[in-house]
Structures are given as structure tokens and as C-alpha cells.
Design a protein around this motif. Structure first.
Motif, PDB file in Angstrom:
ATOM      1  N   PRO A   1       9.157 -42.554  12.951  1.00 11.25           N
ATOM      2  CA  PRO A   1       7.585 -42.435  13.171  1.00 11.25           C
ATOM      3  C   PRO A   1       7.225 -43.507  14.120  1.00 11.25           C
ATOM      4  CG  PRO A   1       8.303 -43.067  10.926  1.00 11.25           C
ATOM      5  CD  PRO A   1       9.477 -42.875  11.602  1.00 11.25           C
ATOM      6  N   LYS A   2       6.024 -43.181  14.789  1.00 14.78           N
ATOM      7  CA  LYS A   2       5.365 -44.144  15.692  1.00 14.78           C
ATOM      8  C   LYS A   2       4.295 -44.839  14.869  1.00 14.78           C
ATOM      9  CE  LYS A   2       5.756 -41.628  19.967  1.00 14.78           C
ATOM     10  NZ  LYS A   2       5.103 -41.124  20.743  1.00 14.78           N
ATOM     11  N   LYS A   3       4.569 -46.159  14.538  1.00 15.49           N
ATOM     12  CA  LYS A   3       3.719 -46.692  13.469  1.00 15.49           C
ATOM     13  C   LYS A   3       2.113 -46.750  13.871  1.00 15.49           C
ATOM     14  CE  LYS A   3       7.362 -49.695  11.911  1.00 15.49           C
ATOM     15  NZ  LYS A   3       8.126 -50.882  12.049  1.00 15.49           N
ATOM     16  N   ASP A   4       1.862 -46.737  15.257  1.00 15.10           N
ATOM     17  CA  ASP A   4       0.649 -46.691  15.681  1.00 15.10           C
ATOM     18  C   ASP A   4      -0.461 -45.333  15.467  1.00 15.10           C
ATOM     19  OD1 ASP A   4       1.813 -45.672  17.594  1.00 15.10           O
ATOM     20  OD2 ASP A   4       0.898 -46.907  19.235  1.00 15.10           O
ATOM     21  N   PHE A   5       0.450 -44.451  15.001  1.00 13.42           N
ATOM     22  CA  PHE A   5      -0.329 -42.981  15.070  1.00 13.42           C
ATOM     23  C   PHE A   5      -0.612 -42.949  13.457  1.00 13.42           C
ATOM     24  CE2 PHE A   5      -0.324 -38.455  14.391  1.00 13.42           C
ATOM     25  CZ  PHE A   5      -1.419 -38.134  15.475  1.00 13.42           C
ATOM     26  N   VAL A   6      -2.117 -42.506  13.287  1.00 10.26           N
ATOM     27  CA  VAL A   6      -2.665 -42.533  12.298  1.00 10.26           C
ATOM     28  C   VAL A   6      -2.072 -41.699  11.093  1.00 10.26           C
ATOM     29  CG1 VAL A   6      -4.113 -40.494  12.874  1.00 10.26           C
ATOM     30  CG2 VAL A   6      -5.043 -42.237  11.403  1.00 10.26           C
ATOM     31  N   LEU A   7      -1.222 -40.680  11.157  1.00  3.22           N
ATOM     32  CA  LEU A   7      -0.983 -39.939  10.140  1.00  3.22           C
ATOM     33  C   LEU A   7       0.532 -40.494   9.900  1.00  3.22           C
ATOM     34  CD1 LEU A   7      -0.864 -36.200  11.159  1.00  3.22           C
ATOM     35  CD2 LEU A   7      -2.194 -37.334   9.627  1.00  3.22           C
ATOM     36  N   ASN A   8       0.875 -41.803  10.298  1.00  3.10           N
ATOM     37  CA  ASN A   8       1.991 -42.474   9.723  1.00  3.10           C
ATOM     38  C   ASN A   8       1.342 -43.707   9.144  1.00  3.10           C
ATOM     39  OD1 ASN A   8       3.735 -40.731  10.840  1.00  3.10           O
ATOM     40  ND2 ASN A   8       3.976 -41.796  12.980  1.00  3.10           N
ATOM     41  N   GLN A   9       0.205 -43.860   9.144  1.00  2.55           N
ATOM     42  CA  GLN A   9      -0.309 -45.052   8.295  1.00  2.55           C
ATOM     43  C   GLN A   9      -0.930 -44.896   7.096  1.00  2.55           C
ATOM     44  OE1 GLN A   9      -3.342 -46.314  11.229  1.00  2.55           O
ATOM     45  NE2 GLN A   9      -1.837 -46.631  12.728  1.00  2.55           N
ATOM     46  N   SER A  10      -0.206 -45.449   6.035  1.00  2.00           N
ATOM     47  CA  SER A  10      -0.469 -44.940   4.540  1.00  2.00           C
ATOM     48  C   SER A  10      -1.826 -45.257   4.111  1.00  2.00           C
ATOM     49  CB  SER A  10       0.697 -45.884   3.662  1.00  2.00           C
ATOM     50  OG  SER A  10       0.260 -47.258   3.754  1.00  2.00           O
ATOM     51  N   GLU A  11      -2.559 -45.846   4.879  1.00  2.00           N
ATOM     52  CA  GLU A  11      -4.066 -46.078   4.497  1.00  2.00           C
ATOM     53  C   GLU A  11      -4.855 -45.006   4.522  1.00  2.00           C
ATOM     54  OE1 GLU A  11      -4.040 -48.829   8.372  1.00  2.00           O
ATOM     55  OE2 GLU A  11      -2.546 -48.079   6.857  1.00  2.00           O
ATOM     56  N   TYR A  12      -4.363 -44.088   5.574  1.00  3.70           N
ATOM     57  CA  TYR A  12      -5.259 -42.882   5.828  1.00  3.70           C
ATOM     58  C   TYR A  12      -4.293 -41.659   5.132  1.00  3.70           C
ATOM     59  CZ  TYR A  12      -7.339 -45.963   9.109  1.00  3.70           C
ATOM     60  OH  TYR A  12      -7.834 -47.029   9.831  1.00  3.70           O
ATOM     61  N   LYS A  13      -5.271 -41.209   4.379  1.00  6.15           N
ATOM     62  CA  LYS A  13      -4.845 -39.679   3.732  1.00  6.15           C
ATOM     63  C   LYS A  13      -6.145 -39.029   3.287  1.00  6.15           C
ATOM     64  CE  LYS A  13      -3.673 -42.348  -0.355  1.00  6.15           C
ATOM     65  NZ  LYS A  13      -4.129 -43.716   0.171  1.00  6.15           N
ATOM     66  N   GLY A  14      -5.909 -37.689   2.969  1.00  5.82           N
ATOM     67  CA  GLY A  14      -6.798 -37.026   2.159  1.00  5.82           C
ATOM     68  C   GLY A  14      -6.913 -35.504   2.768  1.00  5.82           C
ATOM     69  N   GLN A  15      -7.886 -34.666   2.148  1.00  5.09           N
ATOM     70  CA  GLN A  15      -7.641 -33.274   2.704  1.00  5.09           C
ATOM     71  C   GLN A  15      -8.631 -33.173   3.950  1.00  5.09           C
ATOM     72  OE1 GLN A  15      -9.338 -32.288  -1.601  1.00  5.09           O
ATOM     73  NE2 GLN A  15      -8.439 -30.438  -0.869  1.00  5.09           N
ATOM     74  N   ILE A  16      -9.230 -33.982   4.519  1.00  2.00           N
ATOM     75  CA  ILE A  16     -10.145 -33.858   5.628  1.00  2.00           C
ATOM     76  C   ILE A  16      -9.461 -34.553   6.864  1.00  2.00           C
ATOM     77  CG2 ILE A  16     -12.478 -34.203   6.494  1.00  2.00           C
ATOM     78  CD1 ILE A  16     -13.201 -34.488   3.476  1.00  2.00           C
ATOM     79  N   LEU A  17      -9.661 -33.947   8.036  1.00  2.00           N
ATOM     80  CA  LEU A  17      -9.143 -34.501   9.156  1.00  2.00           C
ATOM     81  C   LEU A  17     -10.279 -34.551   9.989  1.00  2.00           C
ATOM     82  CD1 LEU A  17      -6.761 -35.211  11.382  1.00  2.00           C
ATOM     83  CD2 LEU A  17      -6.825 -32.970  12.135  1.00  2.00           C
ATOM     84  N   VAL A  18     -10.673 -35.803  10.504  1.00  8.21           N
ATOM     85  CA  VAL A  18     -11.852 -36.244  11.554  1.00  8.21           C
ATOM     86  C   VAL A  18     -11.276 -36.336  12.751  1.00  8.21           C
ATOM     87  CG1 VAL A  18     -13.852 -37.484  11.780  1.00  8.21           C
ATOM     88  CG2 VAL A  18     -13.057 -37.112   9.241  1.00  8.21           C
ATOM     89  N   ALA A  19     -11.886 -35.393  13.702  1.00  9.55           N
ATOM     90  CA  ALA A  19     -11.310 -35.614  15.054  1.00  9.55           C
ATOM     91  C   ALA A  19     -12.346 -35.747  16.209  1.00  9.55           C
ATOM     92  CB  ALA A  19     -10.652 -34.531  15.445  1.00  9.55           C
ATOM     93  N   GLY A  20     -12.057 -36.371  17.175  1.00 13.83           N
ATOM     94  CA  GLY A  20     -13.101 -36.469  18.434  1.00 13.83           C
ATOM     95  C   GLY A  20     -13.542 -35.146  19.026  1.00 13.83           C
ATOM     96  N   LYS A  21     -14.276 -35.303  19.846  1.00 11.81           N
ATOM     97  CA  LYS A  21     -14.901 -34.051  20.504  1.00 11.81           C
ATOM     98  C   LYS A  21     -13.938 -33.214  21.089  1.00 11.81           C
ATOM     99  CE  LYS A  21     -18.657 -33.292  24.044  1.00 11.81           C
ATOM    100  NZ  LYS A  21     -19.562 -33.516  24.733  1.00 11.81           N
ATOM    101  N   ASN A  22     -14.242 -32.077  20.971  1.00 16.60           N
ATOM    102  CA  ASN A  22     -13.310 -30.695  21.715  1.00 16.60           C
ATOM    103  C   ASN A  22     -12.186 -30.661  21.028  1.00 16.60           C
ATOM    104  OD1 ASN A  22     -13.140 -28.788  23.670  1.00 16.60           O
ATOM    105  ND2 ASN A  22     -12.214 -30.042  25.105  1.00 16.60           N
ATOM    106  N   PHE A  23     -12.168 -30.387  19.959  1.00 19.97           N
ATOM    107  CA  PHE A  23     -10.762 -30.077  19.358  1.00 19.97           C
ATOM    108  C   PHE A  23     -10.273 -28.746  19.235  1.00 19.97           C
ATOM    109  CE2 PHE A  23      -8.229 -29.651  15.236  1.00 19.97           C
ATOM    110  CZ  PHE A  23      -7.187 -30.598  15.442  1.00 19.97           C
ATOM    111  N   GLY A  24      -9.023 -28.499  19.312  1.00 25.14           N
ATOM    112  CA  GLY A  24      -8.372 -27.359  19.432  1.00 25.14           C
ATOM    113  C   GLY A  24      -8.495 -26.597  20.698  1.00 25.14           C
ATOM    114  N   CYS A  25      -8.923 -27.090  21.729  1.00 26.81           N
ATOM    115  CA  CYS A  25      -8.823 -26.616  23.174  1.00 26.81           C
ATOM    116  C   CYS A  25      -7.556 -26.274  23.323  1.00 26.81           C
ATOM    117  CB  CYS A  25      -9.567 -27.650  24.138  1.00 26.81           C
ATOM    118  SG  CYS A  25      -8.747 -29.030  24.209  1.00 26.81           S
ATOM    119  N   GLY A  26      -7.502 -25.197  24.746  1.00 26.53           N
ATOM    120  CA  GLY A  26      -6.181 -24.904  25.092  1.00 26.53           C
ATOM    121  C   GLY A  26      -5.802 -23.569  24.914  1.00 26.53           C
TER     122      GLY A  26
END
Length: 194
Positions: A58-83
Motif C-alpha cells: 500500500p502507498k502510505k501517503d494515500f488516505v485510505l491507507n492511513q489508519s486515522e481516517y475511517k468511517g461511513q462517509i467519503l468526502v471528496a473534492g469538486k467534480n466527483f464521479g466524472c468520466g
């Protein structure tokens, strides 16, 4: 297939402060071979989470690999799910344990796919999104679907969000489109006989 009911979500959140996240970044095309909705969560943001295709690195700097971040809610920047229109993106988010995604803008196709697959997309103002990101370390958000509000618990800041009434009813009751039709079968039969 019925989904879990969503009413009030009271949870810490995972801050993905990246704009213009497309569906291929959410779930890369090479993982779209499955025909059921299960098992996609392990490949959520796969190219950002792991070195090459090796999930043991795992890439240590990616948020999903950091143990301090968890929960049922994903908060993302603008324009999520494009493509591309990729229902698998909603499947992956749901399978990874997220009940809601918060952003200041969602691509329409992703938003509809999320609603159809038991994930609540919550659109907030850019100013409110910034306030959420400022509270990222183990802060709790409360998303109240019946009242259509989202609150940053630590500050009490609150904002309303919009949702289609039909989709709201489906999420509150854990219905997909077929479940909804079955729930109003008596009304349909009465209408047919009139």
C-alpha cells in the motif's frame, strides 16, 4: 435487490481532497469483469492505493491507507464521479463500506448510479466543503436524510442538501426500483380496477 436503509449517518469520514476524480480512478477498467456487486471495494482507488498491481504494497501517503481516517462517509473534492458511465464505481464505494459521499459537485451519471445502489451523494457548497476538510482529523459528520441536512458536529455548522423525493423514499426504506413498485402494489391494483 434491497439495500440497507439510510436515515441518519453519524460517522467520522475519509477526506479525499482531490478534484475531478473520474470513474476510472474510482474503479479501474481492468477490474470490471465481475457480474455481481460484491468484491469491488478491495479495488476502490486501486491505482492510488497500491504500488503497481501488488496489494501487499500500500502507498502510505494515500488516505485510505492511513489508519486515522475511517468511517461511513467519503468526502471528496469538486467534480466527483466524472468520466464514463460506470455503475461499478458506485458498487466499489458501497462495497468498501461507504454509505455517503460528500462533494461540492457530482457528475450526473455517477450521482444517479450512487442513488440506485444505496449510496447517498450529498452536494454541499464549496465553502462548506472547505470547512469539512479543515476538520478532517477524526471529526464527525451527521447526515440527516429525513431533514436533508449535513452537520459538522465539532462546529455545529450545518447545510441543507437536495435529493429527489422518490430516491429519498427509496433510500429511507432500503428499496430499489422493484422493491418500491412492490411496496405500492395495492395502489397499482386499485388504480387498475378503477
Amino acid at each position: 435487490m434491497s439495500k440497507n436503509k439510510i436515515n441518519i449517518i453519524h460517522s467520522t469520514f475519509v477526506p479525499l481532497n482531490i478534484e475531478n476524480v473520474d470513474t476510472d480512478q474510482i474503479i479501474p477498467a481492468r477490474f470490471l469483469k465481475g457480474t455481481t456487486r460484491d468484491g469491488f471495494g478491495k479495488n476502490l482507488f486501486r491505482d492510488w492505493r497500491y504500488e503497481n498491481d501488488d496489494d501487499s504494497k500500500p502507498k502510505k501517503d494515500f488516505v485510505l491507507n492511513q489508519s486515522e481516517y475511517k468511517g461511513q462517509i467519503l468526502v471528496a473534492g469538486k467534480n466527483f464521479g466524472c468520466g464514463s458511465s460506470r455503475e461499478h464505481a458506485a458498487w466499489a464505494i458501497h462495497d468498501a463500506g461507504f454509505t455517503a459521499v460528500v462533494s461540492s459537485f457530482f457528475a450526473d451519471i455517477f450521482k444517479n448510479n450512487a442513488l440506485n445502489n444505496g449510496v447517498l451523494p450529498v452536494t454541499v457548497s464549496e465553502a462548506f466543503l472547505k470547512q469539512i476538510f479543515e476538520q478532517a482529523n477524526n471529526a464527525i459528520l451527521t447526515i440527516n436524510l429525513p431533514d436533508q441536512t449535513i452537520t459538522i458536529d465539532a462546529t455545529g455548522e450545518k447545510e441543507s442538501f437536495e435529493i429527489n423525493n422518490y430516491k429519498k423514499e427509496c433510500l429511507l426504506n432500503g428499496y430499489d426500483d422493484i422493491d418500491y413498485l412492490l411496496s405500492i402494489m395495492n395502489d397499482i391494483e386499485i388504480f387498475e380496477s378503477a
